[in-house]
Motif scaffolding. Structure first.
Motif, PDB file in Angstrom:
ATOM      1  N   LEU A 101       0.844  -1.196   0.000  1.00 50.30           N
ATOM      2  CA  LEU A 101       0.000   0.000   0.000  1.00 50.30           C
ATOM      3  C   LEU A 101       0.881   1.248   0.000  1.00 50.30           C
ATOM      4  N   ARG A 102       0.561   2.179  -0.896  1.00 46.16           N
ATOM      5  CA  ARG A 102       1.291   3.443  -0.969  1.00 46.16           C
ATOM      6  C   ARG A 102       0.306   4.596  -0.990  1.00 46.16           C
ATOM      7  N   GLY A 131       3.895   8.263  -2.620  1.00 43.33           N
ATOM      8  CA  GLY A 131       4.723   7.103  -2.912  1.00 43.33           C
ATOM      9  C   GLY A 131       5.229   6.383  -1.681  1.00 43.33           C
ATOM     10  N   GLU A 132       4.793   6.833  -0.487  1.00 45.83           N
ATOM     11  CA  GLU A 132       5.283   6.254   0.756  1.00 45.83           C
ATOM     12  C   GLU A 132       4.526   4.970   1.091  1.00 45.83           C
ATOM     13  N   SER A 153      -5.351   9.100  -3.186  1.00 45.90           N
ATOM     14  CA  SER A 153      -5.207   9.034  -4.640  1.00 45.90           C
ATOM     15  C   SER A 153      -6.159  10.022  -5.309  1.00 45.90           C
ATOM     16  N   PRO A 154      -6.054  10.211  -6.610  1.00 45.69           N
ATOM     17  CA  PRO A 154      -6.908  11.199  -7.292  1.00 45.69           C
ATOM     18  C   PRO A 154      -8.403  10.970  -7.136  1.00 45.69           C
ATOM     19  N   HIS A 155      -8.815   9.715  -6.942  1.00 44.45           N
ATOM     20  CA  HIS A 155     -10.241   9.415  -6.841  1.00 44.45           C
ATOM     21  C   HIS A 155     -10.672   9.094  -5.419  1.00 44.45           C
ATOM     22  N   GLY A 156      -9.876   9.522  -4.447  1.00 47.42           N
ATOM     23  CA  GLY A 156     -10.300   9.405  -3.053  1.00 47.42           C
ATOM     24  C   GLY A 156      -9.935   8.114  -2.360  1.00 47.42           C
ATOM     25  N   GLY A 157      -8.946   7.397  -2.845  1.00 44.79           N
ATOM     26  CA  GLY A 157      -8.481   6.181  -2.182  1.00 44.79           C
ATOM     27  C   GLY A 157      -6.985   6.254  -1.932  1.00 44.79           C
ATOM     28  N   ILE A 158      -6.348   5.097  -1.955  1.00 44.33           N
ATOM     29  CA  ILE A 158      -4.885   5.029  -1.951  1.00 44.33           C
ATOM     30  C   ILE A 158      -4.487   3.971  -2.977  1.00 44.33           C
TER      31      ILE A 158
END
Length: 626
Positions: A281-282, A286-287, A345-350
Motif C-alpha cells: 500500500l502506498r 509514494g510512501e 489518490s486522485p479518486h479518493g483512495g490510496i
C-alpha cells in the motif's frame, strides 16, 4: 434446470385453498455457502429439506469470497495447528469472540475443507500435491486453501452440485417475508415461513418445524459496499421479529480494499490475496505508509523495515510479516487516516501496488479474477500499474445470538449460520475465516435442525401454522400497494428512502464514529421509518422491483437501527467499531456483549448488556504462553 423442475413436491394453489403450500422438515433460507452446507447436512441426516433463495442457485454472494478458506491443514507450515488458528481468531476479534465457536471452527475447519475436496473441489496444489495455502492478514501461518482468487466460486459450485445430487428442493427467486410461529402461541416454536415468488408476486407457505437462516449480511444499508443486492439484513430482521436476539451489531467490518474507480463499481471487493501475494500500500507521495500504523500488540510479529518485510515473502522463517497483512480493521483505519490527511489518490483512495513486486505471469496466474476485473471495469492493467482502492463496507460480525454447538437461536426451531449469526468473529473477522465458518457451522446447523425436526415428528407434535398469522403477514407485505398520498406529507418512493438511508449510514455510522453523529443517525432513522409508512408502490405484483425494495427496506431500517444503537452504547474502540471520542479499548467493555431485541411496539429495538462467556483455563493458557 428451471426453478419449477427443482421443486419436486409442488402442490397446486387450487388444491390448497388458493395458496401454494409445501411441507418439509427443514427449510433453509439462503443458498450461499452456509445455506447449502446446512441443507446438505439436514438432507443427509434424513430430513426432508428445501432451500429458498432470493436469487438464482449459484449466484449467492459467497462467490465473491475470493481469497480462500482458512483451515490449519499444515500443508505449508507443519507448525500450524487448530490451537494457533484459534488464538489468531480470538486475537483478531479482540477477545470478544464466543470462545466455543472459535474453538469448534478451528478444530473442524480442516475436515470441512478436505470434505469439499472429496466432493470434487479443485484446489490449487503445493509442489508435493497437497492443497496449497496462502497468507492472509492476521493469520500467523499461511493457511488459506484456495483456487486462484476464485475460491468462493469453486465452493459454491461444489456445494451446488452436491445439493442437486442429493435431490434437495430449491425455490429460486423466492423471498421469505416472515418466520411463522406455532398456532395459538406466538412466543412458542417455529412452524414455518411465508414467502413470495419474485416473478409473479404470488405467496407461498412453507410448513416446517425447523427453519435455518443463512441470509448473509447487511451491506446494502451502506452507500459504499462490496456486498451484492441480496444483502439487505433479511435474516437479522426475520430473527428479531420472530423473537430471537442479535448480539454486537456495532461491529461492521470495512474491508481495506474496494475499488474506488469508476463510480459504477465503487466498493467492489479487491481480494486480500493481492496483499497476501506481495502487494503493498502506498499513498499519493509514494510512501509505503503501513509501517507507521503497527499496533503495539502486533509489533513483535510485524516487520519494522521495508527490507525485512520484503525478505519475508522469499524467506518466511523469521515470520515477521509485512504490515499490509495486519488484521483488516487495522489496515482499514490506516488507509482512512491517510486519505483524511490529504495523502489519498486522485479518486479518493490510496494505491495498492503488486505490479512492481511480481512479474506479469505470476499476477495473471495467482490473481486471474483481479486482473480481469480491473482490466474490464477500470481499464487498469494491474500487471503494469497500481490499483486505486479504499475501505468498503464488507461484513457484519454481529448477528443472531446462537448456541455455539447447535446454532439454535433463542426461538425453538430457528437456527442461523454464516454471516447472519453472531459471536464467532468477535469484534473483527480475519480474512478467510468466513468460508470455513460457513462450512463448519452450516453443517452443525443442518444436523441440529434435522435432529429437532425428526424428533418433533416422532413425538407427533409438529407445530402448526396459524392461518391468522399468514393473513396478517400477507397484508403487511402488500401494504405498499394500498398506501395513498396524504395531504401532509405525500407519498414516498422506496428508492429515495434507500438512497437517504445509505447516505446516513455512510456519513454517520461509518468507519469512524462519534456520539453526536450516532445520535443524529438515530434521528435520521426515526424519520426514515416514518417516511417508510408512506411508501407507495405503483403497478402490480408481477415483475415489480419497487415492491421488492419496499419489503427489503423493512429489514434494512430495523437492522440499521440495531447497528447505530449498539455503536452509541459501546463507549470504546475495538475491532470493527471505532469511536473517535473513545479512541482506545476499554477492559470493562471487553468483557460484555450488547444484546438487541425487538421492543414492545414491534417497531424499534431494546438493548441490554450481557457478560461474555468465560474461557476455560486450558484455552486461556494459549494466550499466556505467547
Amino acid at each position: 434446470m428451471t426453478r419449477h423442475e427443482m421443486t419436486g413436491n409442488e402442490m397446486s394453489p387450487e388444491a390448497r385453498g388458493g395458496m401454494e403450500r409445501h411441507t418439509y422438515d427443514v427449510v433453509v433460507i439462503g443458498a450461499g455457502g452456509a445455506g447449502l452446507r446446512a441443507a446438505i447436512a439436514a438432507q443427509e441426516a434424513g430430513a426432508r429439506t428445501a432451500v429458498v433463495c432470493k436469487s438464482l442457485l449459484g449466484k449467492a454472494h459467497t462467490v465473491m469470497a475470493e481469497g480462500g478458506a482458512a483451515a490449519a491443514l499444515g500443508n505449508r507450515w507443519p507448525e500450524d495447528s487448530w490451537k494457533v488458528h484459534f488464538r489468531d481468531t480470538m486475537r483478531g476479534g479482540k477477545m470478544l469472540n464466543n470462545w466455543r465457536m472459535a474453538q469448534l471452527h478451528a478444530q473442524e475447519a480442516p475436515e470441512r475443507v478436505l470434505e469439499l475436496e472429496d466432493w470434487g473441489a479443485l484446489f490449487d496444489r503445493t509442489e508435493d500435491g497437497l492443497i496449497s495455502q496462502r497468507d492472509f492478514g492476521g493469520h500467523r501461518y499461511a493457511r488459506l486453501a484456495h483456487v486462484g482468487d476464485r475460491t468462493g466460486l469453486e465452493l459454491i459450485r461444489t456445494l451446488q452440485q452436491r445439493t442437486v445430487q442429493l435431490g434437495i428442493d430449491v425455490f429460486m427467486e423466492c423471498t421469505v417475508t416472515d418466520v411463522l410461529k406455532e398456532a395459538g402461541d406466538r412466543e412458542g416454536r417455529v412452524a414455518g415461513a411465508l414467502a413470495y415468488w419474485r416473478e409473479t408476486g404470488r405467496f407461498i407457505t412453507f410448513e416446517a418445524p425447523s427453519v435455518i437462516l443463512a441470509t448473509g449480511g447487511i451491506g446494502k444499508s451502506y452507500k459504499v459496499t462490496s456486498n451484492s443486492w441480496e444483502y439487505t439484513g433479511d435474516g437479522h430482521a426475520l430473527a428479531l421479529r420472530a423473537g430471537a436476539s442479535l448480539i454486537n451489531m456495532e461491529f461492521v467490518q470495512f474491508h481495506p480494499t474496494g475499488m474506488v474507480w469508476p463510480p459504477s463499481v465503487k466498493g467492489l471487493l479487491v481480494t486480500e490475496s493481492v496483499r497476501g501475494d506481495g502487494g503493498i500500500l502506498r499513498n499519493s507521495e509514494g510512501e509505503r505508509f503501513m509501517f507507521d500504523y503497527i499496533p503495539d500488540y502486533f509489533r513483535a510479529e510485524t516487520a519494522d523495515t521495508e527490507e525485512e518485510a520484503d525478505r519475508w515473502y522469499d524467506d518466511k522463517k523469521n515470520n515477521r510479516r509485512p504490515p499490509e497483512l495486519l488484521p483488516r480493521d487495522e489496515v482499514a483505519r490506516a488507509i482512512n487516516s491517510e486519505i483524511k490527511a490529504g495523502r489519498g489518490s486522485p479518486h479518493g483512495g490510496i494505491f495498492l501496488d503488486i505490479a512492481s513486486r511480481r512479474d506479469a505471469d505470476y499476477i495473471r496466474k495467482r490473481l486471474p479474477s483481479m486482473y480481469h476485473q480491473f482490466k474490464e471495469l477500470a481499464d487498469v492493467d494491474i500487471t503494469a500499474e497500481p490499483m486505486e482502492i479504499g475501505p468498503t463496507c464488507h461484513y457484519v460480525m454481529g448477528g443472531v445470538e446462537v448456541d455455539p454447538d447447535t446454532q439454535q437461536s433463542a426461538v425453538t426451531g430457528l437456527y442461523a449460520a454464516g454471516e447472519v449469526s453472531g459471536g464467532m468473529h468477535g469484534s473483527n473477522r480475519l480474512g478467510g475465516n468466513s468460508l470455513s465458518d460457513l462450512l463448519v457451522f452450516g453443517k452443525r446447523a443442518g444436523e441440529a435442525a434435522a435432529a429437532y425436526a425428526v424428533t418433533s415428528g416422532q413425538q407427533g407434535a409438529r407445530p402448526v401454522i396459524d392461518e391468522v398469522d399468514v393473513k396478517e403477514a400477507q397484508a403487511s407485505a402488500l401494504a405498499p400497494f394500498d398506501v395513498a398520498a396524504d395531504a401532509s406529507g405525500g407519498s414516498e418512493n422506496p428508492y429515495t428512502i434507500q438512497q437517504d438511508l445509505q447516505q446516513s449510514m455512510n456519513d454517520l455510522v461509518g468507519i469512524i464514529r462519534t456520539a453526536p453523529e450516532l445520535e443524529r443517525s438515530l434521528e435520521a432513522l426515526r424519520q426514515l421509518k416514518e417516511r417508510a409508512t408512506r411508501m407507495v408502490v405503483e403497478g402490480h405484483r408481477q415483475y415489480n422491483p419497487g415492491w421488492h425494495l419496499a419489503l427489503d427496506l423493512r429489514s434494512m431500517l430495523l437492522v440499521s437501527e440495531c447497528i447505530a444503537r449498539a455503536a452509541l452504547a459501546r463507549q470504546e474502540s475495538r475491532g470493527g467499531h471505532t469511536r473517535d471520542d473513545f479512541p482506545g479499548p476499554d477492559p470493562g467493555w471487553g468483557a460484555k456483549n450488547l444484546v438487541l431485541t425487538l421492543d414492545a411496539s414491534g417497531d424499534g429495538v431494546d438493548i441490554t448488556e450481557q457478560a461474555l462467556p468465560v474461557m476455560p483455563a486450558d484455552l486461556e493458557q494459549l494466550f499466556q504462553d505467547t
